[in-house]
Design an enzyme around this catalytic site. Structure first.
Site, PDB file in Angstrom:
ATOM      1  N   LYS A 100       0.846  -1.198   0.000  1.00  0.00           N
ATOM      2  CA  LYS A 100       0.000   0.000   0.000  1.00  0.00           C
ATOM      3  C   LYS A 100       0.874   1.238   0.000  1.00  0.00           C
ATOM      4  O   LYS A 100       1.473   1.594   1.009  1.00  0.00           O
ATOM      5  CB  LYS A 100      -0.937   0.050   1.205  1.00  0.00           C
ATOM      6  CG  LYS A 100      -2.055   1.069   0.970  1.00  0.00           C
ATOM      7  CD  LYS A 100      -2.658   1.654   2.208  1.00  0.00           C
ATOM      8  CE  LYS A 100      -1.869   2.779   2.799  1.00  0.00           C
ATOM      9  NZ  LYS A 100      -1.726   3.985   1.955  1.00  0.00           N
ATOM     10  N   GLU A 151      10.523   1.893   9.982  1.00  0.00           N
ATOM     11  CA  GLU A 151      11.444   3.009   9.734  1.00  0.00           C
ATOM     12  C   GLU A 151      10.626   4.278   9.902  1.00  0.00           C
ATOM     13  O   GLU A 151       9.716   4.551   9.114  1.00  0.00           O
ATOM     14  CB  GLU A 151      12.051   2.883   8.334  1.00  0.00           C
ATOM     15  CG  GLU A 151      12.873   1.597   8.242  1.00  0.00           C
ATOM     16  CD  GLU A 151      13.592   1.401   6.915  1.00  0.00           C
ATOM     17  OE1 GLU A 151      13.240   2.071   5.944  1.00  0.00           O
ATOM     18  OE2 GLU A 151      14.497   0.563   6.882  1.00  0.00           O
ATOM     19  N   CYS A 175      13.539  11.552   5.440  1.00  0.00           N
ATOM     20  CA  CYS A 175      13.661  11.238   6.867  1.00  0.00           C
ATOM     21  C   CYS A 175      15.071  11.503   7.377  1.00  0.00           C
ATOM     22  O   CYS A 175      15.276  11.709   8.566  1.00  0.00           O
ATOM     23  CB  CYS A 175      13.273   9.791   7.103  1.00  0.00           C
ATOM     24  SG  CYS A 175      14.226   8.655   6.084  1.00  0.00           S
ATOM     25  N   GLU A 214      10.010  16.742  15.000  1.00  0.00           N
ATOM     26  CA  GLU A 214      10.261  16.625  13.560  1.00  0.00           C
ATOM     27  C   GLU A 214       9.311  17.550  12.800  1.00  0.00           C
ATOM     28  O   GLU A 214       8.111  17.539  13.034  1.00  0.00           O
ATOM     29  CB  GLU A 214      10.021  15.174  13.094  1.00  0.00           C
ATOM     30  CG  GLU A 214      10.318  14.983  11.622  1.00  0.00           C
ATOM     31  CD  GLU A 214       9.926  13.589  11.106  1.00  0.00           C
ATOM     32  OE1 GLU A 214       8.766  13.199  11.257  1.00  0.00           O
ATOM     33  OE2 GLU A 214      10.815  12.907  10.555  1.00  0.00           O
TER      34      GLU A 214
HETATM   35  P1  NAD Z   1       2.447   8.494   7.410  1.00  0.00           P
HETATM   36  O1  NAD Z   1       2.766   7.684   8.606  1.00  0.00           O
HETATM   37  O2  NAD Z   1       1.396   9.525   7.495  1.00  0.00           O
HETATM   38  O3  NAD Z   1       2.000   7.541   6.200  1.00  0.00           O
HETATM   39  C1  NAD Z   1       2.801   6.469   5.779  1.00  0.00           C
HETATM   40  C2  NAD Z   1       1.910   5.401   5.203  1.00  0.00           C
HETATM   41  O4  NAD Z   1       1.099   4.838   6.238  1.00  0.00           O
HETATM   42  C3  NAD Z   1       0.943   5.888   4.140  1.00  0.00           C
HETATM   43  O5  NAD Z   1       0.846   4.902   3.135  1.00  0.00           O
HETATM   44  C4  NAD Z   1      -0.356   6.020   4.906  1.00  0.00           C
HETATM   45  O6  NAD Z   1      -1.503   5.939   4.109  1.00  0.00           O
HETATM   46  C5  NAD Z   1      -0.256   4.844   5.844  1.00  0.00           C
HETATM   47  N1  NAD Z   1      -1.065   4.939   7.061  1.00  0.00           N
HETATM   48  C6  NAD Z   1      -1.481   6.038   7.712  1.00  0.00           C
HETATM   49  N2  NAD Z   1      -2.168   5.687   8.831  1.00  0.00           N
HETATM   50  C7  NAD Z   1      -2.182   4.331   8.877  1.00  0.00           C
HETATM   51  C8  NAD Z   1      -2.706   3.376   9.789  1.00  0.00           C
HETATM   52  N3  NAD Z   1      -3.374   3.751  10.870  1.00  0.00           N
HETATM   53  N4  NAD Z   1      -2.503   2.061   9.540  1.00  0.00           N
HETATM   54  C9  NAD Z   1      -1.810   1.672   8.451  1.00  0.00           C
HETATM   55  N5  NAD Z   1      -1.304   2.534   7.543  1.00  0.00           N
HETATM   56  C10 NAD Z   1      -1.480   3.853   7.760  1.00  0.00           C
HETATM   57  O7  NAD Z   1       3.831   9.104   6.931  1.00  0.00           O
HETATM   58  P2  NAD Z   1       4.090  10.073   5.704  1.00  0.00           P
HETATM   59  O8  NAD Z   1       3.528  11.421   6.052  1.00  0.00           O
HETATM   60  O9  NAD Z   1       3.649   9.410   4.447  1.00  0.00           O
HETATM   61  O10 NAD Z   1       5.683  10.126   5.677  1.00  0.00           O
HETATM   62  C11 NAD Z   1       6.417  11.045   6.415  1.00  0.00           C
HETATM   63  C12 NAD Z   1       6.977  10.407   7.663  1.00  0.00           C
HETATM   64  O11 NAD Z   1       7.690   9.226   7.322  1.00  0.00           O
HETATM   65  C13 NAD Z   1       7.972  11.279   8.390  1.00  0.00           C
HETATM   66  O12 NAD Z   1       7.751  11.197   9.772  1.00  0.00           O
HETATM   67  C14 NAD Z   1       9.313  10.665   8.045  1.00  0.00           C
HETATM   68  O13 NAD Z   1      10.332  10.903   8.975  1.00  0.00           O
HETATM   69  C15 NAD Z   1       8.974   9.230   7.944  1.00  0.00           C
HETATM   70  N6  NAD Z   1       9.942   8.520   7.108  1.00  0.00           N
HETATM   71  C16 NAD Z   1      10.858   7.699   7.698  1.00  0.00           C
HETATM   72  C17 NAD Z   1      11.801   7.056   6.920  1.00  0.00           C
HETATM   73  C18 NAD Z   1      12.837   6.152   7.528  1.00  0.00           C
HETATM   74  O14 NAD Z   1      13.483   5.430   6.781  1.00  0.00           O
HETATM   75  N7  NAD Z   1      13.037   6.154   8.823  1.00  0.00           N
HETATM   76  C19 NAD Z   1      11.809   7.245   5.541  1.00  0.00           C
HETATM   77  C20 NAD Z   1      10.860   8.097   4.983  1.00  0.00           C
HETATM   78  C21 NAD Z   1       9.930   8.722   5.772  1.00  0.00           C
END
Ligand code: NAD
Length: 472
Positions: free
Chosen positions: A174, A248, A282, A372
């Site tokens: 997803k 992650e 990130c 963040e």
């Molecule tokens: P997010 O957590 O909002 O969404 C990530 C994914 O999770 C999306 O596909 C979203 O639809 C899904 N999602 C949201 N709520 C969910 C739930 N309750 N159950 C299952 N899936 C759900 O994150 P984002 O805004 O897309 O990305 C930004 C964040 O990701 C930042 O905090 C960033 O630091 C982090 N990030 C971390 C890494 C790493 O490698 N550590 C890499 C990239 C981004």
């Protein structure tokens, strides 16, 4: 399109795609219902019992290589799709996102081929009545749910899909609802690569779709990249089924500039580490600590270079109106907390762009320095001693990445060993060898991926012990 059990499908519900460079709606995508997710998980389960389950290392390796070739053959389409979804500069998509997605499939094809397992010959002794040979087999975990974010959409999706397939799992993926285009292209490539039906399934949708997927009792493992708060929610769902997770998550990454550093390189490196993809990686730097003798010079040079960054060329917009509002809220908060805005600090009159921003003057206990933001912003603060700065860097809820700028070799090793982060760069930023472990400490994640670590997570080791020469 959704891709379930080897077929592309639409859905009754759809959601809109928005171009972050101008805020206009550019298309719609089918939204997977709970029933779609259920069918995708069931198809993935069935596929484990089909020809995919019998496929050996050579066969899976060939599949991964065909997928890599397939992405490469449609390279420009992939780049255009990533740019359309994220608004990032084309150059970034063409030099990082898409090549690294190809690289993920090639790297795991090679790592799989070169992989050896443990074997131990054991002599008869004590209560071991006979000699034995014990060896390890690695079984796939089964059906893996991959949930990915919007910042590096194809790169981070394939970072998990490739090793999951390498180890013989099946996948329900997803992608983020904000960036679904390249995942759909990937499904087309996988379909054309002759991968059996059900081995890779794609469901589009937002939090509700993801929540249904990760809570599904038919899912054997969850690989998630995204926000820390989302990770907490997913872990709650995973607990009910005792589903293993690899997370992650977020970061509040620091850079440390010692007075002995090559200052030009440190300034240029910090511009890159804070403002690449408008800070929406990130690994981006949001806290900069500069040793006092070079602090003023550093801040002046950083502000000057930041002012020269060109929208659309050097950085793109925030991914969405909502994210822009969040980042601008942090800019306002910083001013309320007493920050000096050295450069930037405002929205721009164009799509979801905000100005690259350098802040100074805040204490380490402010929300601006602790939370963040995930936008084009860093806060710069002076420090005096090595011990002091290590303590300040480590005083964080997160522990994802850090950068150290120094020409003193001993100091570089000493400080790198003391910083509590999953990766510490010295005199560089975001150089990644795919074989190295990747992940974060504390609220930045659970587990390690990368190289053998990914192959470990996406498989279950089992021991076979063969008695040799026991009594007749
Ligand atoms: P997010 O957590 O909002 O969404 C990530 C994914 O999770 C999306 O596909 C979203 O639809 C899904 N999602 C949201 N709520 C969910 C739930 N309750 N159950 C299952 N899936 C759900 O994150 P984002 O805004 O897309 O990305 C930004 C964040 O990701 C930042 O905090 C960033 O630091 C982090 N990030 C971390 C890494 C790493 O490698 N550590 C890499 C990239 C981004």
């Amino acid at each position: 399109m959704l891709y379930i059990d080897g077929a592309f499908e639409s859905a009754a519900d759809t959601f809109a795609l928005v171009d972050p460079t101008d805020g206009r709606t550019t298309g719609t995508v089918p939204e997977a219902s709970a029933a779609h997710v259920d069918r995708a998980v069931a198809a993935a389960r069935r596929a484990l019992g089909g020809p995919w389950g019998e496929e050996g290392v050579e066969g899976r390796r060939a599949v991964l290589r065909r997928i890599a070739d397939g992405i490469e053959a449609r390279f420009d389409e992939f780049v255009a799709a990533e740019v359309a979804d994220t608004g990032k500069p084309r150059e970034l998509a063409a030099t990082v996102d898409i090549p690294r997605a190809v690289g993920n499939f090639r790297a795991y094809a090679d790592l799989l081929y070169g992989r050896a397992e443990e074997a131990y010959p054991t002599a008869a002794h004590g209560w071991n009545s006979g000699a034995a040979l014990s060896y390890t087999l690695r079984r796939p975990l089964g059906v893996v749910a991959v949930v990915a974010p919007w910042n590096l959409p194809l790169l981070l999706l394939t970072w998990k899909v490739a090793p999951a397939l390498a180890m013989g799992n099946t996948v329900v993926a997803k992608p983020s609802e904000l960036t679904p285009r390249t995942a759909t292209l990937l499904a087309e490539v996988i379909d054309a690569a002759g991968v059996p039906a059900g081995v890779f399934n794609l469901v589009h949708g937002a939090a509700a779709t993801g929540a249904h997927l990760v809570a599904h009792p038919g899912v054997d493992a969850i690989a998630f990249t995204g926000a820390t708060a989302t990770g907490r929610t997913i872990m709650g769902a995973a607990a009910a089924n005792l589903t293993p997770v690899s997370f992650e998550l977020g970061g509040k990454n620091a850079a440390v500039v010692f007075a002995d550093a090559d200052l030009d390189a440190a300034v240029a490196g910090t511009v890159r580490s804070s403002f690449t993809h408008a800070g929406q990686i990130c690994l981006c730097t949001e806290r900069v600590y500069v040793q006092r003798p070079v602090y003023d010079r550093f801040v002046r040079a950083l502000a000057e270079r930041t002012r020269a960054l060109r929208p659309g060329v050097d950085y793109g917009p925030m991914i969405s109106a909502g994210h822009r509002a969040k980042v601008l809220g942090h800019f306002r908060l910083a001013e309320e907390e007493g920050a000096t805005v050295e450069v930037g600090g405002r929205a721009m009159d164009q799509g979801f762009f905000v100005e690259p921003t350098v802040l100074t003057g805040l204490g380490d206990d402010t929300r601006t320095v602790r939370e963040e933001i995930f936008g084009p912003v860093c806060h710069v603060a002076p420090f005096d001693t090595e011990a002091e700065v290590v303590g300040r860097v480590n005083d964080s809820e997160y522990g994802l990445a850090a950068t150290v700028w120094t020409t003193d070799l001993s100091r570089a090793h000493r400080v790198a060993a003391r910083i509590e982060a999953g990766i510490v760069w010295v005199n560089c930023w975001n150089l990644r060898d795919l074989r190295t472990p990747f992940g974060g400490l504390r609220s930045s994640g659970i587990g390690r991926e990368g190289g053998a670590h990914s192959l470990d997570f996406f498989s279950e080791p089992v021991t076979v012990c063969v008695g040799i020469g026991a009594e007749q």
